[in-house]
Design an enzyme around this catalytic site. Structure first.
Site, mmCIF file in Angstrom:
data_model
loop_
_atom_site.group_PDB
_atom_site.id
_atom_site.type_symbol
_atom_site.label_atom_id
_atom_site.label_comp_id
_atom_site.label_asym_id
_atom_site.label_seq_id
_atom_site.Cartn_x
_atom_site.Cartn_y
_atom_site.Cartn_z
ATOM 1 N N LYS A 127 73.886 71.700 40.878
ATOM 2 C CA LYS A 127 73.102 71.104 39.793
ATOM 3 C C LYS A 127 71.823 71.909 39.505
ATOM 4 O O LYS A 127 71.506 72.228 38.357
ATOM 5 C CB LYS A 127 72.758 69.664 40.182
ATOM 6 C CG LYS A 127 71.657 69.038 39.374
ATOM 7 C CD LYS A 127 72.090 68.776 37.946
ATOM 8 C CE LYS A 127 70.883 68.559 37.078
ATOM 9 N NZ LYS A 127 71.024 67.535 36.109
ATOM 10 N N CYS A 163 64.043 68.413 33.197
ATOM 11 C CA CYS A 163 65.040 69.064 34.048
ATOM 12 C C CYS A 163 64.825 70.544 34.175
ATOM 13 O O CYS A 163 64.544 71.064 35.244
ATOM 14 C CB CYS A 163 66.418 68.809 33.467
ATOM 15 S SG CYS A 163 66.633 67.101 33.050
HETATM 16 N N1 SAJ Z 1 64.924 75.684 24.618
HETATM 17 C C1 SAJ Z 1 64.460 76.887 24.074
HETATM 18 N N2 SAJ Z 1 65.369 77.801 23.634
HETATM 19 C C2 SAJ Z 1 66.711 77.577 23.707
HETATM 20 C C3 SAJ Z 1 67.178 76.361 24.261
HETATM 21 C C4 SAJ Z 1 66.258 75.438 24.703
HETATM 22 O O1 SAJ Z 1 63.246 77.133 23.981
HETATM 23 O O2 SAJ Z 1 67.476 78.442 23.263
HETATM 24 C C5 SAJ Z 1 63.967 74.680 25.120
HETATM 25 C C6 SAJ Z 1 64.111 73.313 24.460
HETATM 26 O O3 SAJ Z 1 63.435 73.225 23.265
HETATM 27 C C7 SAJ Z 1 63.523 72.413 25.543
HETATM 28 C C8 SAJ Z 1 63.966 73.074 26.826
HETATM 29 O O4 SAJ Z 1 64.239 74.420 26.474
HETATM 30 O O5 SAJ Z 1 62.096 72.385 25.494
HETATM 31 C C9 SAJ Z 1 65.170 72.452 27.513
HETATM 32 O O6 SAJ Z 1 66.050 71.889 26.562
HETATM 33 P P1 SAJ Z 1 67.643 71.945 26.664
HETATM 34 O O7 SAJ Z 1 68.160 71.346 25.419
HETATM 35 O O8 SAJ Z 1 68.096 73.310 26.987
HETATM 36 O O9 SAJ Z 1 67.989 71.071 27.953
HETATM 37 P P2 SAJ Z 1 67.596 69.590 28.476
HETATM 38 O O10 SAJ Z 1 66.432 69.708 29.402
HETATM 39 O O11 SAJ Z 1 67.510 68.619 27.361
HETATM 40 O O12 SAJ Z 1 68.907 69.213 29.347
HETATM 41 C C10 SAJ Z 1 69.304 70.007 30.448
HETATM 42 C C11 SAJ Z 1 70.779 70.332 30.356
HETATM 43 N N3 SAJ Z 1 71.125 71.402 31.287
HETATM 44 C C12 SAJ Z 1 71.676 72.563 30.890
HETATM 45 O O13 SAJ Z 1 71.921 72.827 29.752
HETATM 46 C C13 SAJ Z 1 72.027 73.540 31.979
HETATM 47 C C14 SAJ Z 1 71.588 69.092 30.648
HETATM 48 O O14 SAJ Z 1 72.965 69.398 30.709
HETATM 49 C C15 SAJ Z 1 71.165 68.460 31.960
HETATM 50 O O15 SAJ Z 1 71.809 67.247 32.187
HETATM 51 C C16 SAJ Z 1 69.694 68.166 31.908
HETATM 52 O O16 SAJ Z 1 68.993 69.379 31.654
HETATM 53 C C17 SAJ Z 1 69.300 67.562 33.247
HETATM 54 O O17 SAJ Z 1 69.075 66.343 33.315
HETATM 55 O O18 SAJ Z 1 69.283 68.272 34.252
#
Ligand code: SAJ
Length: 406
Positions: A201, A255
């Site tokens: 995880k 996360c």
């Molecule tokens: N972000 C960027 N650039 C990108 C993608 C995301 O700047 O290209 C930023 C987003 O705006 C945000 C952060 O990163 O601030 C994280 O967002 P996210 O959409 O990538 O992920 P989370 O935190 O909403 O959810 C993640 C997910 N994990 C992965 O994709 C590996 C989800 O599957 C997990 O369940 C969750 O974390 C968790 O609870 O661990």
């Protein structure tokens, strides 16, 4: 009966999903107001498809309570924050949930932990709790780790369709828990041991953090040399084995901006790329701040009060502000003793920061420079309202060529 402990972003949809698929479920949370709201028939946060799922679960008889239930199956989904100093996981909520379960549970109960924990947490903090009570693990009580994987904004779909990991001490118990999750989960469910599940995880979220950091570092490099990072990423991604993510104003959420620290805290000296990535992503709000000052200077905007941050949540179309880049940026401004910047987010109805607006037009009337921190659909649909404003688009969602980007 399954007792789901902790009815937050993960526990609530999970409890609802199980109930909607025929399981007898009671959801327990120590927050009385939250339980009261759920009992009154209202959901506690906004999420695509949650409302409908809630009604199905209620029809199927889901119960909500402040009390831990006497049963033989528990799913624990309480928060696991990290200690900001040591960077290690703070397992206090998991520990207290397990202690409360042990007060009431039946013999041979299965306790499933969904909360994200760092590798070794269950050995270090959970197993001793059973030993304290002279419970033989694997006989009197069973512990399982089934880390959640769903993404806010698409939780209901992902609960149904994502693959899952289940870590257990024995194959039989793992299979038993798998059967329960199979009641709704169409993805592949892999049974493994607990330490592997814990590590998997954290590794998944760290993978994403590192990849976002790469995009963010490219944005900085390109800015320093006057190159268009978005065009470069677009072209590079045409390569069959390249998939660069999008630069942004930082990484928030509970996360991805947290879990990699567990590895840094637990494996000092070994987690090097991981640490560098964390630092790059954490430096982005300050990078945005510097861009804001550059743009103000270039356009003779003299007061910070004429600048507005659009978006307070950690990403688009959710109402979750935990560790959000905008909050990080505001913190950073406070450290530099700069105040007065305006803030607006259509998803946040409560007042949580200074100079926050609840009306988009009022917000726009008071600013000359709009900094898009979050790419909510709302701003995409109302982009015409920004005509005449200077725009810094940190998410690259606007089509207009004339705007500033990272
Ligand atoms: N972000 C960027 N650039 C990108 C993608 C995301 O700047 O290209 C930023 C987003 O705006 C945000 C952060 O990163 O601030 C994280 O967002 P996210 O959409 O990538 O992920 P989370 O935190 O909403 O959810 C993640 C997910 N994990 C992965 O994709 C590996 C989800 O599957 C997990 O369940 C969750 O974390 C968790 O609870 O661990």
């Amino acid at each position: 009966m399954i007792n789901v402990i902790g009815l937050g972003y993960i526990g609530l949809p999970t409890a609802l999903m199980l109930a909607a698929h025929g399981m007898e479920v009671t959801g327990t949370d120590y927050n009385e107001e939250l339980v009261h709201t759920l009992k009154a028939g209202r959901t506690t946060f906004k999420e695509e498809g949650l409302e409908e799922l809630f009604h199905k679960a209620v029809e199927s008889g889901i119960q909500f309570s402040n009390q831990y239930q006497r049963t033989d199956m528990y799913i624990v989904s309480v928060p696991t924050p990290y200690d900001k100093k040591s960077k290690k996981v703070d397992a206090r909520y998991v520990i207290s949930a397990i202690r409360s379960i042990l007060e009431v549970c039946l013999q041979e109960s299965i306790i499933v932990i969904e909360s994200t924990v760092s590798p070794g947490t269950i050995d270090r903090y959970v197993r001793p709790l059973f030993k304290e009570r002279n419970l033989v693990i694997g006989k009197d009580i069973h512990i399982v780790h089934a880390p959640e994987r769903i993404i806010p904004g698409n939780m209901v779909y992902e609960l149904l369709n994502n693959n899952r990991t289940i870590g257990a001490d024995s194959f039989e118990v793992g299979e038993k828990v798998k059967t329960i999750y199979s009641s709704f989960c169409k993805g592949e469910i892999i049974v493994t041991d607990i330490r592997t599940a814990e590590m998997t995880k954290v590794v998944e979220n760290t993978f994403r953090d590192i990849n976002i950091a790469y995009a963010n570092e490219l944005a900085k490099i390109c800015r320093s040399d006057n190159l268009d990072v978005y065009e470069i990423i677009r072209i590079a991604n045409k390569h069959p084995r390249v998939n660069i993510l999008s630069p942004g104003p930082g990484v928030g959420g509970h996360c991805i901006s947290v879990d990699p620290w567990f590895l840094v805290g637990d494996y000092p000296g070994l987690a090097n790329i991981i640490l560098a990535a964390r630092k790059i992503n954490d430096s982005m709000p300050e990078f945005v701040l510097r861009r804001i000052y550059e743009i103000m200077k270039e356009n003779n905007i003299r007061e910070v009060g004429r600048v507005g941050l659009y978006g307070l949540t950690y990403k688009e179309d959710v109402d979750d502000v935990r560790e959000s880049p905008t909050l990080q940026l505001l913190d950073c401004m406070e450290k530099h003793l700069a105040g007065g910047i305006r803030v607006y987010d259509p998803w946040i109805t409560k007042d949580i920061v200074e100079n926050q607006y609840h009306n988009f037009e009022d917000f726009l009337n008071d600013v000359d420079l709009v900094v898009i921190m979050v790419g909510h659909n709302h701003i995409k649909q109302n982009s015409h309202m920004l005509d005449g404003k200077y725009i810094l688009d940190t998410r690259s969602i606007m089509e207009n060529e004339e705007i500033y980007r990272l």
